[in-house]
Write an enzyme that holds these catalytic residues in place. Structure first.
Site, PDB file in Angstrom:
ATOM      1  N   ARG A   1       1.419 -33.743 -20.183  1.00  0.00           N
ATOM      2  CA  ARG A   1       0.925 -35.055 -20.480  1.00  0.00           C
ATOM      3  C   ARG A   1       1.712 -35.883 -21.404  1.00  0.00           C
ATOM      4  O   ARG A   1       1.277 -36.409 -22.251  1.00  0.00           O
ATOM      5  CB  ARG A   1      -0.668 -34.746 -21.145  1.00  0.00           C
ATOM      6  CG  ARG A   1      -1.318 -33.908 -20.451  1.00  0.00           C
ATOM      7  CD  ARG A   1      -2.143 -34.520 -19.216  1.00  0.00           C
ATOM      8  NE  ARG A   1      -2.951 -33.688 -18.386  1.00  0.00           N
ATOM      9  CZ  ARG A   1      -2.914 -32.834 -17.740  1.00  0.00           C
ATOM     10  NH1 ARG A   1      -1.731 -32.544 -16.935  1.00  0.00           N
ATOM     11  NH2 ARG A   1      -3.746 -32.011 -16.979  1.00  0.00           N
TER      12      ARG A   1
ATOM     13  N   SER B   1     -10.526 -35.789 -19.487  1.00  0.00           N
ATOM     14  CA  SER B   1     -10.519 -34.944 -20.533  1.00  0.00           C
ATOM     15  C   SER B   1     -10.083 -35.852 -21.754  1.00  0.00           C
ATOM     16  O   SER B   1      -8.880 -36.506 -21.811  1.00  0.00           O
ATOM     17  CB  SER B   1      -9.105 -34.020 -20.282  1.00  0.00           C
ATOM     18  OG  SER B   1      -9.475 -33.425 -19.103  1.00  0.00           O
TER      19      SER B   1
ATOM     20  N   GLU C   1      -5.828 -36.808 -25.747  1.00  0.00           N
ATOM     21  CA  GLU C   1      -5.030 -37.247 -24.637  1.00  0.00           C
ATOM     22  C   GLU C   1      -5.239 -38.661 -24.209  1.00  0.00           C
ATOM     23  O   GLU C   1      -4.251 -39.364 -23.727  1.00  0.00           O
ATOM     24  CB  GLU C   1      -5.459 -36.432 -23.364  1.00  0.00           C
ATOM     25  CG  GLU C   1      -4.669 -36.563 -22.300  1.00  0.00           C
ATOM     26  CD  GLU C   1      -5.076 -35.762 -21.159  1.00  0.00           C
ATOM     27  OE1 GLU C   1      -5.101 -34.519 -21.195  1.00  0.00           O
ATOM     28  OE2 GLU C   1      -5.400 -36.414 -19.915  1.00  0.00           O
TER      29      GLU C   1
HETATM   30  P1  FAD Z   1      -4.940 -47.316 -18.143  1.00  0.00           P
HETATM   31  O1  FAD Z   1      -6.225 -46.387 -18.709  1.00  0.00           O
HETATM   32  O2  FAD Z   1      -5.149 -48.605 -17.966  1.00  0.00           O
HETATM   33  O3  FAD Z   1      -3.580 -46.979 -19.290  1.00  0.00           O
HETATM   34  C1  FAD Z   1      -3.291 -45.895 -19.950  1.00  0.00           C
HETATM   35  C2  FAD Z   1      -2.036 -46.104 -20.807  1.00  0.00           C
HETATM   36  O4  FAD Z   1      -0.719 -46.411 -20.087  1.00  0.00           O
HETATM   37  C3  FAD Z   1      -2.267 -47.296 -21.798  1.00  0.00           C
HETATM   38  O5  FAD Z   1      -1.620 -46.856 -23.088  1.00  0.00           O
HETATM   39  C4  FAD Z   1      -1.464 -48.560 -21.028  1.00  0.00           C
HETATM   40  O6  FAD Z   1      -1.183 -49.511 -21.976  1.00  0.00           O
HETATM   41  C5  FAD Z   1      -0.537 -47.833 -20.239  1.00  0.00           C
HETATM   42  N1  FAD Z   1      -0.223 -48.490 -19.108  1.00  0.00           N
HETATM   43  C6  FAD Z   1      -0.943 -48.687 -17.908  1.00  0.00           C
HETATM   44  N2  FAD Z   1      -0.242 -49.135 -16.902  1.00  0.00           N
HETATM   45  C7  FAD Z   1       0.943 -49.483 -17.361  1.00  0.00           C
HETATM   46  C8  FAD Z   1       2.314 -49.755 -16.765  1.00  0.00           C
HETATM   47  N3  FAD Z   1       2.284 -50.459 -15.636  1.00  0.00           N
HETATM   48  N4  FAD Z   1       3.366 -49.957 -17.683  1.00  0.00           N
HETATM   49  C9  FAD Z   1       3.237 -49.533 -18.859  1.00  0.00           C
HETATM   50  N5  FAD Z   1       2.347 -49.205 -19.583  1.00  0.00           N
HETATM   51  C10 FAD Z   1       1.027 -48.959 -18.845  1.00  0.00           C
HETATM   52  N6  FAD Z   1      -5.528 -37.579 -15.872  1.00  0.00           N
HETATM   53  C11 FAD Z   1      -4.677 -36.688 -15.544  1.00  0.00           C
HETATM   54  O7  FAD Z   1      -3.480 -36.504 -15.951  1.00  0.00           O
HETATM   55  N7  FAD Z   1      -5.099 -35.783 -14.752  1.00  0.00           N
HETATM   56  C12 FAD Z   1      -6.479 -35.491 -14.260  1.00  0.00           C
HETATM   57  O8  FAD Z   1      -6.778 -34.676 -13.467  1.00  0.00           O
HETATM   58  C13 FAD Z   1      -7.264 -36.733 -14.806  1.00  0.00           C
HETATM   59  N8  FAD Z   1      -8.552 -36.797 -14.503  1.00  0.00           N
HETATM   60  C14 FAD Z   1      -9.379 -37.681 -14.928  1.00  0.00           C
HETATM   61  C15 FAD Z   1     -10.650 -37.698 -14.393  1.00  0.00           C
HETATM   62  C16 FAD Z   1     -11.700 -38.715 -14.714  1.00  0.00           C
HETATM   63  C17 FAD Z   1     -13.009 -38.686 -14.342  1.00  0.00           C
HETATM   64  C18 FAD Z   1     -11.076 -39.895 -15.605  1.00  0.00           C
HETATM   65  C19 FAD Z   1     -11.732 -40.921 -16.090  1.00  0.00           C
HETATM   66  C20 FAD Z   1      -9.775 -39.735 -16.006  1.00  0.00           C
HETATM   67  C21 FAD Z   1      -8.946 -38.590 -15.662  1.00  0.00           C
HETATM   68  N9  FAD Z   1      -7.643 -38.718 -15.967  1.00  0.00           N
HETATM   69  C22 FAD Z   1      -6.944 -37.646 -15.703  1.00  0.00           C
HETATM   70  C23 FAD Z   1      -7.062 -39.623 -17.107  1.00  0.00           C
HETATM   71  C24 FAD Z   1      -6.504 -40.940 -16.197  1.00  0.00           C
HETATM   72  O9  FAD Z   1      -7.346 -41.345 -14.969  1.00  0.00           O
HETATM   73  C25 FAD Z   1      -4.875 -41.006 -16.140  1.00  0.00           C
HETATM   74  O10 FAD Z   1      -4.235 -40.805 -17.167  1.00  0.00           O
HETATM   75  C26 FAD Z   1      -4.480 -42.366 -15.219  1.00  0.00           C
HETATM   76  O11 FAD Z   1      -3.151 -42.121 -15.016  1.00  0.00           O
HETATM   77  C27 FAD Z   1      -4.768 -43.387 -16.262  1.00  0.00           C
HETATM   78  O12 FAD Z   1      -4.390 -44.659 -15.329  1.00  0.00           O
HETATM   79  P2  FAD Z   1      -4.927 -46.051 -15.693  1.00  0.00           P
HETATM   80  O13 FAD Z   1      -4.458 -47.038 -14.683  1.00  0.00           O
HETATM   81  O14 FAD Z   1      -6.421 -45.984 -15.546  1.00  0.00           O
HETATM   82  O15 FAD Z   1      -4.234 -46.257 -17.022  1.00  0.00           O
HETATM   83  P1  NAP Z   2     -10.788 -25.388 -15.107  1.00  0.00           P
HETATM   84  O1  NAP Z   2     -10.187 -25.186 -13.610  1.00  0.00           O
HETATM   85  O2  NAP Z   2     -12.062 -25.274 -15.651  1.00  0.00           O
HETATM   86  O3  NAP Z   2      -9.480 -24.841 -16.161  1.00  0.00           O
HETATM   87  C1  NAP Z   2      -9.653 -24.886 -17.481  1.00  0.00           C
HETATM   88  C2  NAP Z   2      -8.192 -25.171 -17.749  1.00  0.00           C
HETATM   89  O4  NAP Z   2      -7.456 -23.861 -17.793  1.00  0.00           O
HETATM   90  C3  NAP Z   2      -7.783 -26.284 -17.066  1.00  0.00           C
HETATM   91  O5  NAP Z   2      -7.649 -27.530 -17.966  1.00  0.00           O
HETATM   92  C4  NAP Z   2      -6.216 -25.835 -16.794  1.00  0.00           C
HETATM   93  O6  NAP Z   2      -5.111 -26.455 -17.803  1.00  0.00           O
HETATM   94  C5  NAP Z   2      -6.378 -24.362 -16.935  1.00  0.00           C
HETATM   95  N1  NAP Z   2      -6.157 -23.690 -16.087  1.00  0.00           N
HETATM   96  C6  NAP Z   2      -6.939 -23.250 -15.036  1.00  0.00           C
HETATM   97  N2  NAP Z   2      -6.455 -22.203 -14.092  1.00  0.00           N
HETATM   98  C7  NAP Z   2      -5.165 -22.356 -14.304  1.00  0.00           C
HETATM   99  C8  NAP Z   2      -4.174 -21.683 -13.864  1.00  0.00           C
HETATM  100  N3  NAP Z   2      -4.046 -20.982 -12.587  1.00  0.00           N
HETATM  101  N4  NAP Z   2      -2.856 -21.845 -14.319  1.00  0.00           N
HETATM  102  C9  NAP Z   2      -2.590 -22.487 -15.560  1.00  0.00           C
HETATM  103  N5  NAP Z   2      -3.763 -23.103 -16.040  1.00  0.00           N
HETATM  104  C10 NAP Z   2      -4.939 -23.107 -15.455  1.00  0.00           C
HETATM  105  O7  NAP Z   2     -10.245 -27.172 -15.582  1.00  0.00           O
HETATM  106  P2  NAP Z   2     -10.904 -28.533 -14.907  1.00  0.00           P
HETATM  107  O8  NAP Z   2     -11.533 -29.159 -16.435  1.00  0.00           O
HETATM  108  O9  NAP Z   2     -12.083 -28.344 -14.101  1.00  0.00           O
HETATM  109  O10 NAP Z   2      -9.608 -29.239 -14.412  1.00  0.00           O
HETATM  110  C11 NAP Z   2      -9.212 -29.085 -13.325  1.00  0.00           C
HETATM  111  C12 NAP Z   2      -7.752 -29.400 -13.384  1.00  0.00           C
HETATM  112  O11 NAP Z   2      -8.035 -31.119 -13.103  1.00  0.00           O
HETATM  113  C13 NAP Z   2      -6.777 -29.120 -14.312  1.00  0.00           C
HETATM  114  O12 NAP Z   2      -5.403 -29.096 -14.041  1.00  0.00           O
HETATM  115  C14 NAP Z   2      -7.142 -30.516 -15.349  1.00  0.00           C
HETATM  116  O13 NAP Z   2      -5.802 -30.771 -16.168  1.00  0.00           O
HETATM  117  C15 NAP Z   2      -7.239 -31.660 -14.416  1.00  0.00           C
HETATM  118  N6  NAP Z   2      -8.128 -32.392 -15.103  1.00  0.00           N
HETATM  119  C16 NAP Z   2      -7.564 -33.303 -16.016  1.00  0.00           C
HETATM  120  C17 NAP Z   2      -8.255 -34.245 -16.403  1.00  0.00           C
HETATM  121  C18 NAP Z   2      -7.640 -35.290 -17.473  1.00  0.00           C
HETATM  122  O14 NAP Z   2      -8.413 -36.196 -18.007  1.00  0.00           O
HETATM  123  N7  NAP Z   2      -6.365 -35.187 -17.998  1.00  0.00           N
HETATM  124  C19 NAP Z   2      -9.703 -34.668 -16.058  1.00  0.00           C
HETATM  125  C20 NAP Z   2     -10.217 -33.756 -15.346  1.00  0.00           C
HETATM  126  C21 NAP Z   2      -9.475 -32.619 -14.674  1.00  0.00           C
HETATM  127  P3  NAP Z   2      -4.425 -27.858 -17.153  1.00  0.00           P
HETATM  128  O15 NAP Z   2      -5.166 -29.031 -17.589  1.00  0.00           O
HETATM  129  O16 NAP Z   2      -2.981 -27.575 -18.003  1.00  0.00           O
HETATM  130  O17 NAP Z   2      -4.037 -27.732 -15.797  1.00  0.00           O
END
Ligand code: FAD
Ligand code: NAP
Length: 337
Positions: A162, A236, A333
């Site tokens: 991340r 998250s 995050e």
């Molecule tokens: P924004 O929220 O608009 O911006 C995020 C940051 O990036 C800000 O600081 C902004 O200034 C900067 N930024 C945006 N665009 C640019 C650009 N073109 N150039 C420079 N800077 C920029 N994230 C995960 O990693 N994994 C997941 O599984 C995941 N699941 C999610 C589920 C839900 C329901 C939600 C709501 C979010 C989730 N996220 C997840 C977080 C989010 O969706 C990601 O981080 C996504 O990449 C953000 O994109 P955005 O366009 O909405 O960014």
């Molecule tokens: P989950 O399956 O309930 O698992 C909980 C956490 O354990 C996850 O966050 C994941 O870490 C870790 N995990 C589970 N299985 C694993 C494996 N086999 N090996 C290594 N790590 C493992 O998680 P969840 O919340 O439903 O999310 C599922 C996936 O979607 C995850 O990868 C999560 O990161 C991603 N997600 C991200 C966001 C976001 O906003 N960043 C939001 C929703 C979902 P990791 O997160 O490091 O993968």
């Protein structure tokens, strides 16, 4: 190319926080962006994609520029790989669907992540065992200071869990314009996450395909995560903390059920959601406006009318209580503004 004064950002952040930008503009090409930057001058500036990874705690005193550069194209192809270039304003899931439909393998595990392509390198988006860095080829970004375009290779993005160079060393210095991914024609599927295997079984999938994995991921996400269109959230709120093995061993004695995964020989990754749940926060609601999601403790939610400060303070209370119980410091995050 206009800058609009005193613009509401409520519909432009998935938390649905009511704040305003002193100035707001949109761009869908580099030329317009450069013109806007000239107009903006030395004002504080923020780039916005889908607003799904931000928490606004106050009105933005400077300028918010929304990236709407679209377009997806195959720019190169050989016997093993397809190189797909997408504009920073393309909706990430639309890019995933484009690749899934054409059978290009690599980003199916990242289905249904909200937001735009341009933000995907910011935190090296990841889910279900795959991260952007696994398929990343290069990106182009505009240097805000000089107005020149620079290309970044995989190594130059310094991707981590991340994390990227754009969140650290080059914070607020570059505007990402487009991203090119290197996808596989000969699939290398990743079903290491138990939930994916279970879902594929539930779907009765006999032979793996890009589409089957994408569908499985979509089903899991729809069943577990609140849809921002219905409940304000930014996914998250915290990262999963990585701790030293010695610390983990001590915690494991005290908390037998602790959820953890090995990172390397000396570190373990803890499931932050489990730590928060065990600290008593899961499903808690405050003032009937905001709280911690009832199915996923990692997700803070705005049921409507909460301020960014209320959510920020809640996140601080969670950090403090997890620290007191487990001696682990959670890191946010979501990007705080
Ligand atoms: P924004 O929220 O608009 O911006 C995020 C940051 O990036 C800000 O600081 C902004 O200034 C900067 N930024 C945006 N665009 C640019 C650009 N073109 N150039 C420079 N800077 C920029 N994230 C995960 O990693 N994994 C997941 O599984 C995941 N699941 C999610 C589920 C839900 C329901 C939600 C709501 C979010 C989730 N996220 C997840 C977080 C989010 O969706 C990601 O981080 C996504 O990449 C953000 O994109 P955005 O366009 O909405 O960014
Ligand atoms: P989950 O399956 O309930 O698992 C909980 C956490 O354990 C996850 O966050 C994941 O870490 C870790 N995990 C589970 N299985 C694993 C494996 N086999 N090996 C290594 N790590 C493992 O998680 P969840 O919340 O439903 O999310 C599922 C996936 O979607 C995850 O990868 C999560 O990161 C991603 N997600 C991200 C966001 C976001 O906003 N960043 C939001 C929703 C979902 P990791 O997160 O490091 O993968």
């Amino acid at each position: 190319m206009n800058l609009i004064e005193n613009y509401s950002l409520k519909g432009l952040n998935t938390f649905g926080i009511e704040v305003t930008a002193a100035w707001f503009g949109r761009f869908n090409n580099t030329h317009t962006l450069l013109e806007l930057l000239t107009k903006v001058g030395r004002k504080e500036m923020m780039i916005l994609g889908g607003g799904s990874n931000v928490l606004f705690t106050k009105d933005v005193q400077g300028v918010v520029l929304k990236n709407e550069i679209v377009g997806i194209e195959v720019v190169q192809e050989d016997s093993d790989n397809v190189y797909v270039k997408a504009g920073a304003g393309v909706v990430w899931h639309e890019l995933v669907m484009y690749c899934v439909e054409l059978g290009y393998q690599g980003i199916e595990n990242l289905s249904l992540i909200p937001g735009c392509v341009g933000a995907s390198p910011m935190q090296n988006i990841g889910a279900y065992g795959v991260e952007l860095k696994d398929v990343f080829h290069k990106l182009e970004a505009l240097d805000i200071e000089t107005g020149t375009i620079r290309e970044f290779s995989l190594a130059e993005c310094e991707f981590g869990y991340r994390e990227s160079v754009f969140k650290r060393k080059f914070k607020n210095q570059f505007i990402i314009l487009n991203v090119t991914l290197k996808l596989n024609k000969k699939p290398v599927y990743n079903t290491s996450y138990g939930a994916i295997k279970d879902q594929l079984e539930a779907h009765g999938v006999k032979s793996l395909s890009v589409k089957a994995i994408s569908n499985a991921v979509i089903s899991i996400r729809q069943s577990k995560l609140p849809n921002p269109a219905e409940i304000g959230n930014a996914g998250s709120f915290f990262k999963n903390p990585e701790i030293l093995m010695e610390h983990y061993s001590k915690l494991k004695v005290q908390f037998e059920q602790i959820v953890a995964y090995p990172v390397d020989e000396t570190h373990m990754k803890l499931a932050a959601g489990w730590l928060i749940e065990q600290s008593g926060w899961k499903g808690k609601t405050f003032e009937e406006k905001y709280g911690v999601h009832k199915l996923q403790a990692l997700v803070l939610v705005n049921y409507g009318g909460a301020t960014g400060n209320q959510l920020y303070q809640l996140s601080q209370n969670i950090i403090d209580s997890v620290k007191a119980k487990f001696g682990v410091t959670l890191e946010r995050e979501v990007n705080i503004y």
